[in-house]
Design a protein around this motif. Structure first.
Motif, PDB file in Angstrom:
ATOM      1  N   ARG A 207       0.843  -1.197   0.000  1.00 47.37           N
ATOM      2  CA  ARG A 207       0.000   0.000   0.000  1.00 47.37           C
ATOM      3  C   ARG A 207       0.879   1.249   0.000  1.00 47.37           C
ATOM      4  NH1 ARG A 207      -5.290  -0.118   1.074  1.00 47.37           N
ATOM      5  NH2 ARG A 207      -5.115  -2.137   2.160  1.00 47.37           N
ATOM      6  N   LEU A 208       0.630   2.160  -0.927  1.00 47.38           N
ATOM      7  CA  LEU A 208       1.416   3.381  -1.042  1.00 47.38           C
ATOM      8  C   LEU A 208       0.858   4.480  -0.140  1.00 47.38           C
ATOM      9  CD1 LEU A 208       1.940   3.537  -4.911  1.00 47.38           C
ATOM     10  CD2 LEU A 208       3.533   2.695  -3.183  1.00 47.38           C
ATOM     11  N   LYS A 209       1.769   5.255   0.419  1.00 47.51           N
ATOM     12  CA  LYS A 209       1.371   6.369   1.280  1.00 47.51           C
ATOM     13  C   LYS A 209       2.217   7.580   0.917  1.00 47.51           C
ATOM     14  CE  LYS A 209       0.148   3.222   5.074  1.00 47.51           C
ATOM     15  NZ  LYS A 209       0.438   2.807   6.481  1.00 47.51           N
ATOM     16  N   PHE A 210       1.750   8.340  -0.052  1.00 48.62           N
ATOM     17  CA  PHE A 210       2.479   9.513  -0.519  1.00 48.62           C
ATOM     18  C   PHE A 210       1.940  10.784   0.122  1.00 48.62           C
ATOM     19  CE2 PHE A 210       3.718   7.630  -4.939  1.00 48.62           C
ATOM     20  CZ  PHE A 210       4.522   6.710  -4.295  1.00 48.62           C
ATOM     21  N   SER A 211       2.801  11.793   0.147  1.00 54.60           N
ATOM     22  CA  SER A 211       2.380  13.115   0.574  1.00 54.60           C
ATOM     23  C   SER A 211       1.633  13.796  -0.573  1.00 54.60           C
ATOM     24  CB  SER A 211       3.607  13.965   0.951  1.00 54.60           C
ATOM     25  OG  SER A 211       3.293  15.333   0.961  1.00 54.60           O
ATOM     26  N   PRO A 212       0.682  14.674  -0.270  1.00 54.19           N
ATOM     27  CA  PRO A 212       0.016  15.436  -1.345  1.00 54.19           C
ATOM     28  C   PRO A 212       1.000  16.243  -2.183  1.00 54.19           C
ATOM     29  CG  PRO A 212      -1.193  15.650   0.716  1.00 54.19           C
ATOM     30  CD  PRO A 212       0.088  14.951   1.051  1.00 54.19           C
ATOM     31  N   LEU A 213       2.194  16.491  -1.645  1.00 50.86           N
ATOM     32  CA  LEU A 213       3.210  17.247  -2.373  1.00 50.86           C
ATOM     33  C   LEU A 213       3.981  16.384  -3.367  1.00 50.86           C
ATOM     34  CD1 LEU A 213       4.643  19.446   0.525  1.00 50.86           C
ATOM     35  CD2 LEU A 213       3.016  20.103  -1.259  1.00 50.86           C
ATOM     36  N   ALA A 214       3.604  15.121  -3.503  1.00 54.91           N
ATOM     37  CA  ALA A 214       4.261  14.263  -4.493  1.00 54.91           C
ATOM     38  C   ALA A 214       3.960  14.752  -5.906  1.00 54.91           C
ATOM     39  CB  ALA A 214       3.801  12.813  -4.330  1.00 54.91           C
ATOM     40  N   ILE A 215       2.858  15.484  -6.056  1.00 55.60           N
ATOM     41  CA  ILE A 215       2.557  16.149  -7.329  1.00 55.60           C
ATOM     42  C   ILE A 215       2.657  17.643  -7.077  1.00 55.60           C
ATOM     43  CG2 ILE A 215       0.824  16.608  -9.094  1.00 55.60           C
ATOM     44  CD1 ILE A 215      -0.284  13.870  -8.723  1.00 55.60           C
ATOM     45  N   GLN A 216       3.634  18.274  -7.718  1.00 50.42           N
ATOM     46  CA  GLN A 216       3.862  19.695  -7.532  1.00 50.42           C
ATOM     47  C   GLN A 216       3.750  20.443  -8.851  1.00 50.42           C
ATOM     48  OE1 GLN A 216       7.402  20.768  -5.182  1.00 50.42           O
ATOM     49  NE2 GLN A 216       7.685  18.592  -4.768  1.00 50.42           N
ATOM     50  N   GLN A 217       3.478  21.727  -8.736  1.00 42.29           N
ATOM     51  CA  GLN A 217       3.507  22.602  -9.893  1.00 42.29           C
ATOM     52  C   GLN A 217       4.888  23.247  -9.989  1.00 42.29           C
ATOM     53  OE1 GLN A 217       1.084  22.931 -12.195  1.00 42.29           O
ATOM     54  NE2 GLN A 217      -0.025  21.362 -11.027  1.00 42.29           N
ATOM     55  N   PRO A 218       5.416  23.457 -11.193  1.00 44.82           N
ATOM     56  CA  PRO A 218       6.725  24.107 -11.318  1.00 44.82           C
ATOM     57  C   PRO A 218       6.699  25.509 -10.718  1.00 44.82           C
ATOM     58  CG  PRO A 218       6.019  23.143 -13.411  1.00 44.82           C
ATOM     59  CD  PRO A 218       4.845  23.099 -12.505  1.00 44.82           C
ATOM     60  N   THR A 219       7.819  25.920 -10.142  1.00 47.83           N
ATOM     61  CA  THR A 219       7.915  27.283  -9.637  1.00 47.83           C
ATOM     62  C   THR A 219       7.981  28.242 -10.817  1.00 47.83           C
ATOM     63  OG1 THR A 219      10.323  27.075  -9.531  1.00 47.83           O
ATOM     64  CG2 THR A 219       9.084  26.609  -7.524  1.00 47.83           C
ATOM     65  N   PRO A 220       7.393  29.415 -10.691  1.00 47.02           N
ATOM     66  CA  PRO A 220       7.412  30.376 -11.806  1.00 47.02           C
ATOM     67  C   PRO A 220       8.834  30.767 -12.176  1.00 47.02           C
ATOM     68  CG  PRO A 220       5.827  31.019 -10.124  1.00 47.02           C
ATOM     69  CD  PRO A 220       6.647  29.914  -9.537  1.00 47.02           C
ATOM     70  N   LYS A 221       9.048  31.051 -13.440  1.00 44.58           N
ATOM     71  CA  LYS A 221      10.358  31.508 -13.877  1.00 44.58           C
ATOM     72  C   LYS A 221      10.609  32.909 -13.342  1.00 44.58           C
ATOM     73  CE  LYS A 221      10.632  28.919 -18.228  1.00 44.58           C
ATOM     74  NZ  LYS A 221      10.778  29.027 -19.698  1.00 44.58           N
ATOM     75  N   PRO A 222      11.864  33.235 -12.999  1.00 42.07           N
ATOM     76  CA  PRO A 222      12.165  34.592 -12.522  1.00 42.07           C
ATOM     77  C   PRO A 222      11.923  35.616 -13.613  1.00 42.07           C
ATOM     78  CG  PRO A 222      14.184  33.360 -12.938  1.00 42.07           C
ATOM     79  CD  PRO A 222      13.055  32.377 -13.042  1.00 42.07           C
ATOM     80  N   LEU A 223      11.491  36.799 -13.195  1.00 43.24           N
ATOM     81  CA  LEU A 223      11.231  37.855 -14.166  1.00 43.24           C
ATOM     82  C   LEU A 223      12.531  38.305 -14.812  1.00 43.24           C
ATOM     83  CD1 LEU A 223       8.646  39.982 -12.154  1.00 43.24           C
ATOM     84  CD2 LEU A 223       8.191  38.342 -13.991  1.00 43.24           C
ATOM     85  N   GLY A 224      12.481  38.521 -16.105  1.00 43.85           N
ATOM     86  CA  GLY A 224      13.661  38.960 -16.829  1.00 43.85           C
ATOM     87  C   GLY A 224      13.770  40.476 -16.866  1.00 43.85           C
ATOM     88  N   THR A 225      14.730  40.986 -17.659  1.00 46.77           N
ATOM     89  CA  THR A 225      14.908  42.423 -17.809  1.00 46.77           C
ATOM     90  C   THR A 225      13.736  43.016 -18.562  1.00 46.77           C
ATOM     91  OG1 THR A 225      17.287  42.079 -17.903  1.00 46.77           O
ATOM     92  CG2 THR A 225      16.460  44.208 -18.700  1.00 46.77           C
ATOM     93  N   PRO A 226      13.177  44.138 -18.100  1.00 46.13           N
ATOM     94  CA  PRO A 226      12.041  44.741 -18.794  1.00 46.13           C
ATOM     95  C   PRO A 226      12.372  45.058 -20.238  1.00 46.13           C
ATOM     96  CG  PRO A 226      12.377  45.768 -16.650  1.00 46.13           C
ATOM     97  CD  PRO A 226      13.559  44.879 -16.895  1.00 46.13           C
ATOM     98  N   THR A 227      11.425  44.878 -21.114  1.00 44.93           N
ATOM     99  CA  THR A 227      11.613  45.172 -22.528  1.00 44.93           C
ATOM    100  C   THR A 227      11.499  46.667 -22.763  1.00 44.93           C
ATOM    101  OG1 THR A 227       9.261  44.942 -22.973  1.00 44.93           O
ATOM    102  CG2 THR A 227      10.610  42.940 -23.139  1.00 44.93           C
ATOM    103  N   VAL A 228      11.882  47.102 -23.982  1.00 45.78           N
ATOM    104  CA  VAL A 228      11.771  48.508 -24.340  1.00 45.78           C
ATOM    105  C   VAL A 228      10.326  48.959 -24.268  1.00 45.78           C
ATOM    106  CG1 VAL A 228      12.099  50.185 -26.183  1.00 45.78           C
ATOM    107  CG2 VAL A 228      13.826  48.429 -25.772  1.00 45.78           C
ATOM    108  N   ALA A 229       9.419  48.076 -24.742  1.00 44.97           N
ATOM    109  CA  ALA A 229       7.995  48.411 -24.717  1.00 44.97           C
ATOM    110  C   ALA A 229       7.507  48.600 -23.286  1.00 44.97           C
ATOM    111  CB  ALA A 229       7.192  47.308 -25.404  1.00 44.97           C
ATOM    112  N   ALA A 230       7.992  47.735 -22.377  1.00 43.89           N
ATOM    113  CA  ALA A 230       7.583  47.857 -20.980  1.00 43.89           C
ATOM    114  C   ALA A 230       8.116  49.137 -20.369  1.00 43.89           C
ATOM    115  CB  ALA A 230       8.077  46.655 -20.184  1.00 43.89           C
ATOM    116  N   ALA A 231       9.327  49.529 -20.748  1.00 44.59           N
ATOM    117  CA  ALA A 231       9.909  50.757 -20.213  1.00 44.59           C
ATOM    118  C   ALA A 231       9.109  51.973 -20.646  1.00 44.59           C
ATOM    119  CB  ALA A 231      11.358  50.883 -20.667  1.00 44.59           C
ATOM    120  N   LYS A 232       8.617  51.954 -21.895  1.00 41.00           N
ATOM    121  CA  LYS A 232       7.802  53.062 -22.389  1.00 41.00           C
ATOM    122  C   LYS A 232       6.454  53.089 -21.687  1.00 41.00           C
ATOM    123  CE  LYS A 232       9.890  53.338 -26.993  1.00 41.00           C
ATOM    124  NZ  LYS A 232       9.634  53.198 -28.448  1.00 41.00           N
ATOM    125  N   ALA A 233       5.927  51.900 -21.419  1.00 38.38           N
ATOM    126  CA  ALA A 233       4.612  51.826 -20.774  1.00 38.38           C
ATOM    127  C   ALA A 233       4.683  52.260 -19.318  1.00 38.38           C
ATOM    128  CB  ALA A 233       4.062  50.400 -20.865  1.00 38.38           C
TER     129      ALA A 233
END
Length: 276
Positions: A207-233
């Protein structure tokens, strides 16, 4: 991770979600609920007869017990007959092992493609957790799978991945370019049936006994450098502009050191005003 890996992960995530949605729809169907209620009633009647020392109708019982389909002969894992998915009996642990199977397979294949070095045939046991995190942006935690060490995790899916006894690297017996990933569903169902047979025979270690965390979602990617369009906005704040327009900015620009008192210290030139 290369683009091949990224594409495969997206395809898998889409399929995985579709299979889980299919199971939910199947279990909520009126036909399935009626079937489950009927099976429960038969089980209760059988238990009652056994308690009373009466023999049941053997022929009737044999007819009621449907023979399971041969897993490897299934063409459509979402419909093995009468709309039943092959994974109709999957519990949380089965889904966790299904995902683990594909991830370890994909990690091993993608690593070889990315490094493209015959002297590095696979992910070494000592670097297993590091590369799993690097590729899937998730932490591989042994206790979530009820094992003691990261190196023990592939043992749970030995039909898909294992450690090379000599090189100590992750390996798989499957082809690098699979025609269909449904093979992992079939492996998961075969494993589930074997565990159930052992449990029915009284072997509780199956009988298996896993934690609910055995299925995880990937952590978000870190934010990159703002684009030129974002800088204007999102231009510089009015406060920053106001400071730059002030003559004092030439003496103490925002990016450099400011003397004590410039921001309100005792005796400071603008301490009483505190405009900045």
């Amino acid at each position: 991770p290369g683009q091949w890996f990224q594409d495969k992960v997206k395809e898998w995530q889409k399929l995985f979600a579709e299979w889980q949605a299919k199971l939910k729809t199947f279990k909520n169907s009126a036909a399935q609920k009626e079937k489950e209620a009927s099976a429960k009633k038969r089980a209760e009647e059988k238990a009652k007869r056994e308690n009373e020392g009466k023999d049941g109708d053997e022929e009737e019982e044999q007819e009621e017990e449907a023979q399971p389909v041969d897993v490897m002969l299934v063409d459509d894992v979402c419909d093995v007959g009468h709309g039943e998915p092959l994974f109709k009996d999957f519990a949380f642990e089965d889904w966790a092992l299904l995902q683990l199977r594909y991830e370890l397979y994909l990690l091993q294949v993608a690593f070889k493609k990315d490094v493209n070095d015959p002297d590095r045939p696979g992910v070494h046991e000592n670097h297993f957790a590091f590369y799993y995190n690097k590729y899937f942006r998730k932490t591989l935690t042994p206790k979530h799978f009820n094992v003691n060490a990261v190196a023990e995790i592939p043992v749970l899916v030995k039909d898909t991945a294992s450690w090379d006894p000599d090189e100590k690297v992750l390996t798989t017996t499957l082809e690098e370019d699979l025609e269909s990933v449904t093979i992992f569903v079939k492996f998961a169902e075969e494993s589930r049936r074997e565990r159930q047979r052992r449990i029915d025979a009284g072997d509780e270690t199956a009988r298996l006994k896993f934690s609910p965390l055995a299925i995880q979602q990937p952590t978000p990617k870190p934010l990159g450098t703002p684009t030129v369009a974002a800088a204007k906005a999102w231009p510089a704040s009015t406060g920053a502009k106001a400071w730059q327009a002030n003559p004092a900015a030439k003496a103490w620009p925002q990016s450099t050191f400011r003397p004590a008192g410039a921001w309100g210290a005792a005796g400071g030139q603008w301490g009483a005003q505190r405009r900045w």
